[in-house]
Scaffold this active site. Structure first.
Site, short mmCIF file in Angstrom:
data_model
loop_
_atom_site.label_atom_id
_atom_site.label_comp_id
_atom_site.label_asym_id
_atom_site.label_seq_id
_atom_site.Cartn_x
_atom_site.Cartn_y
_atom_site.Cartn_z
N HIS A 35 25.22 -8.69 -1.54
CA HIS A 35 26.11 -9.46 -2.56
C HIS A 35 25.60 -10.75 -2.89
CE1 HIS A 35 29.24 -6.28 -2.42
NE2 HIS A 35 29.58 -6.85 -3.68
N LYS A 100 38.13 -2.16 2.87
CA LYS A 100 39.61 -2.11 3.72
C LYS A 100 40.08 -3.38 3.73
CE LYS A 100 37.65 -2.71 8.29
NZ LYS A 100 37.88 -3.55 9.05
#
Ligand code: SF4
Lengths: 180, 278
Positions: A35, A100
């Site tokens: 990222h 999550k």
């Protein structure tokens, strides 16, 4: 409910927080290091190694595949670490992310603004989840090893819609139900 | 005195790393299945079943339970044996072999700030203790980042006492929400000093999931905290429900008159630890 990638606007609109969804098609893996690299590339006006528009990114760093298998164990990693990198990708049309855990407060607004959905896969069930991955191809940043970007072909990969495009939040709603 | 063989240490550490990553201890599985019966949330029940299914696939196919195969933590308890080699090197060699041969993920970095991977998941974090015995005991506990990241330590004032400890534990679990992959095991270290409390909390996680403390105060805390944590509503994987923790383990140690250190080490449902006696 079954959905196919790339995600269409109609599919997005039909997804509601709490839905159990089975994804079939192509998704891309990326976590912390990938990222950071992608957002650096965006800032430097460089082309990204994956098509972001209408895609889904899965926050995962799988274990190495054994010789006869497409992928190793591949459960989700904690999503909030990717929060600072989300908006630049949403601007390019990212339609979904899988990870999550709850995310930062501003994320729901961003998803609503840019029309994107946050899914959760069940953390720590990585051997189970690997059964729904049919193939995996290294796309970019091999030096990042498990953190490299991979293209996964998935079939009925099970996830829960957690934040939908309407600002609903499965986590908050459900926890409040069971609070004593 | 008996001489310890280097090869035995390497092989044992390798085996323990592999076993820990592929096979959940039976009593942890039993705990999960007993909580499945009492879980109030339908999604929660489903998640607990998925955890059971995951563990059976991992065990039969020798596939890691979780993709985060952890930073390797080793508790080395040294009895009276002769060691004529570098035991830390041998431990790391065992880790190296397991992570390569077992197709486990390398999650260890050379430097916390330059973030470069060591490429073989070494070095392990080794805690050594001398014991009065004729053997050595090695416990290997690969620990994932998700639950470790939400662990906390606080130096309370003595006046905050029993209730202060409880509040801090509950606050820690509440902040962690689903990020620690519940159902969790909560390790609490109370007393000692700053660093001792952290080790106590980690050691508490190595206890048998079914035991309770021999210390009356700690035992009471364990029982009350388990109920109160499961009343928060976080539930399996933070999707809401009545199963947030499987167990709470409290270890204590004497401390300074001015201090009340408390450390909370959270352990996800992938509670992996295995021991051997050599
Ligand atoms: S917290 Fe545990 S179960 Fe969850 S991803 Fe990390 S190691 Fe796996």
């Amino acid at each position: 409910m079954k959905i196919l990638t790339p995600l269409t606007q109609d599919q997005l609109k039909s997804l509601k927080a709490g839905d159990l969804v089975y994804i079939t098609g192509t998704i891309y893996t990326a976590r912390d290091a990938a990222h950071k690299k992608m957002v650096d590339m965006i800032n430097n006006n460089q082309p990204l190694p994956i098509p972001i528009k209408d895609s889904i990114i899965y926050y995962v760093g799988p274990t190495p595949a054994k010789p006869n298998e497409p992928i190793g164990s591949c459960g989700p990693t904690t999503s909030y670490r990717m929060d600072p990198f989300l908006e630049p990708l949403l601007k390019l049309g990212l339609r979904g992310s899988i990870g999550k855990g709850a995310r930062s407060e501003n994320i729901k607004e961003l998803l609503n603004k840019y029309n994107s959905v946050y899914f959760q896969a069940i953390g720590g069930t990585a051997a189970y989840l690997s059964k729904f991955v049919k193939s995996s191809k290294l796309i970019a940043f091999p030096e990042l090893q498990s953190e490299a970007i991979r293209e996964l072909t998935v079939e009925d990969f099970p996830v829960f819609v957690t934040y939908d495009i309407y600002g609903n939040d499965l986590i908050k709603d459900e926890i409040n139900k069971y609070k004593k | 005195m008996r001489k310890l063989e280097k090869m035995k240490v390497i092989e044992s550490v390798k085996r323990l790393c592999l076993d820990a990553n592929f096979t959940l201890n039976g009593n942890i599985l039993k705990k999960i299945s007993s909580f499945k019966h009492t879980e109030e949330s339908p999604i929660g029940k489903k998640i607990l079943s998925q955890i059971e299914e995951n563990s059976s696939i991992a065990n039969t196919e020798k596939k890691p339970l979780c993709q985060d195969t952890g930073l390797v933590v080793v508790f080395l308890e040294m009895g009276k044996v002769i060691v004529d080699f570098d035991i830390y090197d041998a431990i790391n060699e065992g880790v190296r072999r397991a992570y390569k041969e077992g197709y486990l993920r390398n999650s260890t970095l050379k430097h916390p700030l330059n973030r470069e991977n060591t490429g073989d998941n070494t070095p392990a974090v080794v805690h050594t203790k001398l014991i009065n015995a004729d053997h050595i005991k090695i416990t290997v506990a690969p620990k994932g980042g998700g639950s470790e990241n939400m662990s906390r330590l606080k130096m309370l004032t003595p006046a905050e006492g029993y209730q202060g400890v409880k509040d801090f534990v509950l606050e820690t679990v509440t902040i962690a929400e689903g990020k620690t992959c519940p159902p969790i095991i909560v390790g609490v270290g109370i007393g000692g000093n700053f660093e001792k409390s952290a080790i106590l909390a980690k050691e508490a996680l190595m206890r048998d999931i079914d035991d309770s403390s021999n210390d009356e105060i700690a035992k009471k805390l364990e029982k009350e905290l388990l109920t109160e944590i499961n009343n928060i509503g976080i539930g399996p994987m933070g999707f809401g429900g009545s199963t947030t923790a499987l167990a709470v383990k409290v270890n204590t140690y004497p401390c300074h008159i001015a201090a009340l250190p408390v450390a909370v080490n959270l352990q996800c449902h992938s509670a992996r630890h295995k021991s051997v006696i050599l």
